[in-house]
Scaffold this active site. Structure first.
Site, PDB file in Angstrom:
ATOM      1  CG  ASP A 104      -1.772   1.188   1.363  1.00 58.65           C
ATOM      2  OD1 ASP A 104      -2.039   1.848   0.344  1.00 58.65           O
ATOM      3  OD2 ASP A 104      -2.187   1.491   2.499  1.00 58.65           O
ATOM      4  CG  ASP A 290      -3.742   4.945  -1.805  1.00 59.73           C
ATOM      5  OD1 ASP A 290      -3.097   3.910  -1.571  1.00 59.73           O
ATOM      6  OD2 ASP A 290      -4.590   5.407  -1.020  1.00 59.73           O
TER       7      ASP A 290
END
Length: 406
Positions: A104, A290
């Site tokens: 992430d 992201d």
């Protein structure tokens, strides 16, 4: 349901102690939102986590008779994990204990469930057993990560981390002991490995990539992501490459964007176009790249207008649906970054799902109001990144984007 493929790990070795490129295969799963829908839990989950005043705020955007808006509103991090879709394998401890994690770029912490976890979610995932690891070091500290749907609580420790052929010694990580909410129950991953800047970390100590850089095990301080949408079955579902880029996965050139704030991988977005016309962010605005967010998110006022422009209609559970028969006629949406246009056709920003034997076409745009000082901000998640190969360069603090090869 997505088909999972276990790919071989290929490690190219520069020398015995200095690998040039390290490949970590990624598997693709239906988002947690899709899994909640399939299990009949999505409606209740959204009802439990949406503030009432949010409906009133946007009711005026649609004429009488349309379904009321029930979009959840929260800090960005709930979307890092609720809609996470791509994950890979790591191991912790001696001997190794295996876990699946979301890699992430929207967070900086590494955490996995603890064997002492008391939540229902942990019963469905692999849990770290510290007492079985001869290399584990307990530091006695606790941590808490805040989500829109509750809290993740746990204790910190250090142990040996391994993934993609790399060994990272004395890695700080969190063992979660409390994971609230149904989203974690249905998640296909056990934990999260954050790849953002250290300032974003909630767990004390150095994030994983910083430890890797300190141990000088990579040729370049760079990592890159290839995320497939699955249109080509001969391609892998996804790949995280540490130490450089893979030209076989993208089309030149790479367009570089300087990082404007070292927390998230944040860049400046020039504007957003719908069918070539400037509609949003006309004077520039911040955006973050992201990998832990499935959708493309933006300020609620902008996203509501964007949904109208592409013909998406709200449902009573906060999603926006489109007529599947009209996809070929929908407008393009273009994000202009560093003077370069990154255009998404409707086939890329619309998610197709099957529910109760009928096809659903769901908008890939999501309203997220991030409060100051970080927001308002746009989030370029996996809907964007399946179209564009992404490169994260810690040496020069920049993000690179290039068109992916399908």
């Amino acid at each position: 349901m997505w088909r999972f493929l276990l790919l071989l790990v290929w490690t190219w070795t520069w020398s015995w102690t200095r690998p040039e490129l390290v490949r970590i295969p990624l598997r693709r799963s239906a988002s947690i939102r899709s899994q909640l829908r399939a299990d009949g839990l999505l409606d209740q989950f959204l009802k439990d986590h949406r503030p009432d005043n949010f409906n009133r705020r946007f009711a005026q955007c649609f004429p009488p008779g349309t379904p009321s808006l029930r979009l959840g509103r929260s800090a960005e991090r709930i979307y890092n994990y609720m809609d996470a879709q791509y994950f890979g394998d790591i191991s912790l401890g001696s001997p190794q204990q295996n876990f699946t994690v979301v890699f992430d770029t929207g967070s900086s912490d590494l955490w996995v469930p603890s064997s002492y976890c008391i939540s229902q979610a942990c019963a469905f995932h692999r849990r770290f057993k510290a007492f079985l690891s001869s290399s584990f070091q307990h530091d006695g500290q606790t941590f808490g990560i805040h989500y829109g749907s509750g809290h993740l609580l746990g204790v910190m420790g250090r142990d040996t981390l391994q993934f993609g052929g790399l060994t990272v010694l004395n890695q700080e990580f969190g063992e979660s002991v409390y994971e609230p909410g149904s989203a974690f129950v249905t998640a296909r991953f056990d934990g999260v490995l954050g790849l953002a800047y250290p300032s974003l970390a909630d767990i004390l100590g150095k994030p994983v990539f910083d430890n890797i850089l300190d141990q000088k095990t990579l040729d370049q301080p760079v990592f890159s992501f290839y995320l497939s949408r699955g249109t080509n079955t001969s391609s892998p579902e996804g790949e995280l490459l540490l130490g450089g880029t893979d030209p076989d996965r993208y089309q030149e050139p790479i367009h570089w964007l300087p990082v404007t704030a070292k927390g998230y991988w944040q860049v400046k977005m020039d504007r957003v176009l719908v069918q070539g016309s400037t509609s949003f962010c006309p004077n520039g605005c911040p955006a973050i790249v992201d990998t832990g967010t499935s959708l493309i998110a933006g300020p609620a006022d902008d996203i509501i207008r964007l949904q109208q422009l592409i013909g998406a209609r709200p449902t009573n559970i906060g999603e926006f649906h489109l007529d599947c028969s009209r996809l070929s006629s929908l407008p393009t949406v273009t994000f202009v970054l560093g003077g370069t246009e990154f255009t998404l056709p409707s086939q890329r920003y619309v998610r197709k799902e099957t529910y109760n034997n009928r096809h659903l076409c769901i908008s890939g745009f999501q309203a997220v109001d991030i409060p100051s000082p970080d927001g308002p901000i746009w989030i370029l998640g996996d809907v964007f990144l399946t179209q564009f190969y992404s490169v994260f360069d810690r040496g020069q603090d920049r993000v690179g984007l290039a068109r992916s090869r399908d």
